[in-house]
Write a protein that holds these residues in place. Structure first.
Motif, PDB file in Angstrom:
ATOM      1  N   ALA A   1       0.836  -1.208   0.000  1.00 45.67           N
ATOM      2  CA  ALA A   1       0.000   0.000   0.000  1.00 45.67           C
ATOM      3  C   ALA A   1       0.867   1.253   0.000  1.00 45.67           C
ATOM      4  N   ALA A   2       2.111   1.131   0.500  1.00 45.95           N
ATOM      5  CA  ALA A   2       3.004   2.288   0.563  1.00 45.95           C
ATOM      6  C   ALA A   2       3.824   2.443  -0.708  1.00 45.95           C
ATOM      7  N   CYS A   3       3.796   1.439  -1.582  1.00 46.58           N
ATOM      8  CA  CYS A   3       4.704   1.402  -2.731  1.00 46.58           C
ATOM      9  C   CYS A   3       4.071   2.006  -3.983  1.00 46.58           C
ATOM     10  N   PRO A   4       4.530   3.186  -4.418  1.00 45.58           N
ATOM     11  CA  PRO A   4       3.960   3.781  -5.629  1.00 45.58           C
ATOM     12  C   PRO A   4       4.247   2.948  -6.873  1.00 45.58           C
ATOM     13  N   VAL A   5       5.376   2.216  -6.850  1.00 47.57           N
ATOM     14  CA  VAL A   5       5.706   1.398  -8.021  1.00 47.57           C
ATOM     15  C   VAL A   5       4.656   0.299  -8.198  1.00 47.57           C
TER      16      VAL A   5
ATOM     17  N   THR B   1      12.288   1.409  -7.602  1.00 52.73           N
ATOM     18  CA  THR B   1      13.099   2.619  -7.738  1.00 52.73           C
ATOM     19  C   THR B   1      13.588   3.105  -6.376  1.00 52.73           C
ATOM     20  N   PHE B   2      13.443   2.273  -5.368  1.00 50.17           N
ATOM     21  CA  PHE B   2      13.986   2.572  -4.041  1.00 50.17           C
ATOM     22  C   PHE B   2      13.384   3.860  -3.456  1.00 50.17           C
ATOM     23  N   VAL B   3      12.056   3.917  -3.471  1.00 46.54           N
ATOM     24  CA  VAL B   3      11.377   5.024  -2.791  1.00 46.54           C
ATOM     25  C   VAL B   3      11.592   4.860  -1.281  1.00 46.54           C
TER      26      VAL B   3
ATOM     27  N   GLU C   1       9.579   3.726   1.086  1.00 44.69           N
ATOM     28  CA  GLU C   1       8.450   3.882   1.995  1.00 44.69           C
ATOM     29  C   GLU C   1       7.979   2.538   2.565  1.00 44.69           C
TER      30      GLU C   1
ATOM     31  N   VAL D   1       9.527   2.083   5.787  1.00 40.61           N
ATOM     32  CA  VAL D   1       9.041   3.052   6.777  1.00 40.61           C
ATOM     33  C   VAL D   1       7.750   2.562   7.424  1.00 40.61           C
TER      34      VAL D   1
ATOM     35  N   ASP E   1      12.952  -4.597   6.623  1.00 45.70           N
ATOM     36  CA  ASP E   1      13.450  -3.583   5.690  1.00 45.70           C
ATOM     37  C   ASP E   1      13.396  -4.141   4.256  1.00 45.70           C
TER      38      ASP E   1
END
Lengths: 135, 249, 115
Positions: free
Chosen positions: B158-162, B207-209, B211, B214, B221
């Motif tokens: 849910a946190a991953c824009p990719v 792309t290593f955002v 989040e 986090v 991780d």
């Protein structure tokens, strides 16, 4: 290859808008980090042009340096420097995440890896500065 | 003395009726020891029994009560009302997933990806049970332990824009679990998982955002697992170029 | 067998190398050439610059300094555009980004060759 997702009827499929990176501070910082590469590349193109002028004689070279004195170029270089520093800081911070270093059986704490990266950066910068500025 | 209350703005979606989700406000009593899940249970018991959501253990282990709380993926059993005062609190279904009803999302895609990375110990030849356990040193355990804490709650997706942009992306939790078994000294399945990870929609899509790491409620991780898998994959590739007879492992 | 049908590891390695070069070296070059020299804080004479750049080792350094971060740019720029939702144009974006970096590499070689 990417196969388009088959959407089942009745379900609601959310669409992520192109402005997703404005949704939270981390996303925004990510975009700035990625954008830093554009400024770094532009600076290197400027540098390449400077090297291109070099063999054309002192006149052409001086004329090129003169253009870089224009306020617009100074602003560009200030901005590019800020982005380059941001790139360095984020890059070295992330080395601790990506690079696992082992000493014997034990893993070196990521913080030490990050610290060592920053130390390396400092040493390289001082040496480079000395080399560029001497004589 | 009037009772203190808080407002929850809950996303509702009725399949077959609604074309898009809408928001409904509920007023619930405020208790300082209540979490968002308690408030949802209050709504379901006392106000509107049709409200749908998933939950089970109520103690951050089962990973089924993940929702968006004020736009951030959270386990609702660990999101205290007191941290969101005075409110209102926006509660929505986990982002990037298809919504079945109200706060319930479709899990199929994640389950399929999880299966694909084979998150279990693979041996070339199984040792007979009579021969005893596969032994492991504390250091060998430490190598992967962090990544084994995943509870499959999908907050990282849910946190991953990719993943939001590319649903085919294998995604944070599945890659972190693949990495966890690749790191396990008892495992011999690297070659079997590698094709899934080394696809373009595997680790290379990320792309290593960052989040995902986090929001993880378990301190895993996944971003590190993905970047390290990239490094391992790239090293493999380089070795296979230099030495045609193959790389490591 | 290892990484079937995908050239991603190749581009990623160039990206990582370029990112490292940029992080270590670019800030000082930017400070000196972009600000210190134009603002007159210091000066580097044409003769010294030319003498320096003519040395083979310095040329090698300049090649790495300029060419590698171009791949770092290409990789990130490609994914910026994809992350902004241009997923339908993935192949042309990748071709243009990496193509520009390759072009920049050739230009760098050409410029350094002529010094």
């Amino acid at each position: 290859m990417t196969v388009p997702r088959v959407e089942r009827p009745g379900l609601y499929y959310p669409k992520l808008p192109a402005t997703w990176w404005l949704r939270n501070a981390n996303y925004f910082r990510f975009m700035l980090r990625e954008l830093s590469s554009v400024f770094i590349a532009l600076f290197l193109v400027v540098f390449l042009i400077q090297l291109h002028r070099l063999p054309q004689g002192p006149g052409a070279y001086a004329a090129y340096l003169e253009t870089l004195r224009a306020p617009g170029w100074i602003i560009f270089h200030v901005l590019a420097l800020a982005f380059a520093l941001y790139h360095s800081v984020t890059w070295f911070n992330l080395t601790g995440v990506v690079q696992v270093v082992h000493l014997g059986e034990r893993q070196v704490p990521p913080r030490l890896v990050v610290g060592a990266s920053f130390a390396l950066w400092a040493v390289v910068s001082v040496v480079l500065l000395w080399f560029l500025l001497r004589g | 003395m009037t009772e203190e209350t808080m407002t929850l703005e809950v996303t509702r979606y009725r399949p077959g009726h609604d074309r898009e989700p809408r928001t409904e406000s509920f007023t619930v009593p405020y208790r300082k020891d209540w979490v968002v899940l308690d408030a949802l249970n209050h709504i379901k018991d006392r106000i509107d029994g049709t409200l749908s959501y998933r939950w089970s253990c109520r103690m951050g282990v089962c990973g089924s009560c993940g929702m968006m709380v004020n736009g951030v993926p959270k386990l609702t059993c660990a999101a205290f009302l007191r941290d969101y005062r005075p409110g209102p609190i926006r509660v929505g279904p986990l982002a990037n997933f298809p919504v079945i009803r109200d706060l319930v999302i479709a899990l199929d895609d994640f389950m399929e990806k999880l299966r694909r990375v084979k998150p279990w110990i693979i041996r070339a030849v199984e040792k007979p049970v009579a021969d005893g356990e596969y032994l492991q040193t504390p250091a060998q355990l430490d190598a992967y332990k962090q990544f084994s804490m995943c509870i499959n709650c999908m907050l990282c997706y849910a946190a991953c824009p990719v993943y939001g942009l590319e649903p085919a992306f294998v995604g944070p939790a599945a890659i972190a679990l693949a990495y966890r078994y690749n790191l396990d000294s008892r495992d011999e399945g690297y070659r079997l998982r590698e094709p899934v990870l080394s696809e373009a929609v595997g680790v290379w899509e990320c792309t290593f955002v960052g989040e995902c790491s986090v929001v993880c409620p378990k301190g895993v991780d996944p971003a590190a697992a993905i970047q390290r898998s990239k490094l391992a994959g790239a090293t493999d590739w380089l070795l296979s170029m230099i030495m045609p007879w193959g790389g490591r492992r | 067998m290892l990484t079937r049908k995908t050239s991603e590891p190749f581009w990623w390695l160039l990206f990582a190398a370029g990112g490292m070069v940029a992080a270590l070296l670019v800030p000082v070059h930017l400070l000196v050439q972009g600000l210190a020299v134009p603002l007159g804080w210091t000066s580097i004479s044409h003769a010294r610059m030319l003498a320096l750049a003519a040395q083979p080792l310095v040329k090698l350094y300049l090649f790495a300094l300029i060419a590698l971060p171009l791949y770092h740019w290409a990789h990130r720029f490609r994914f910026i555009l994809e992350d902004l939702g241009l997923r339908g144009l993935r192949t042309p974006i990748a071709l243009l980004s990496y193509g520009a970096a390759v072009l920049g590499t050739v230009a760098t070689l050409w410029v350094l060759w002529r010094i």
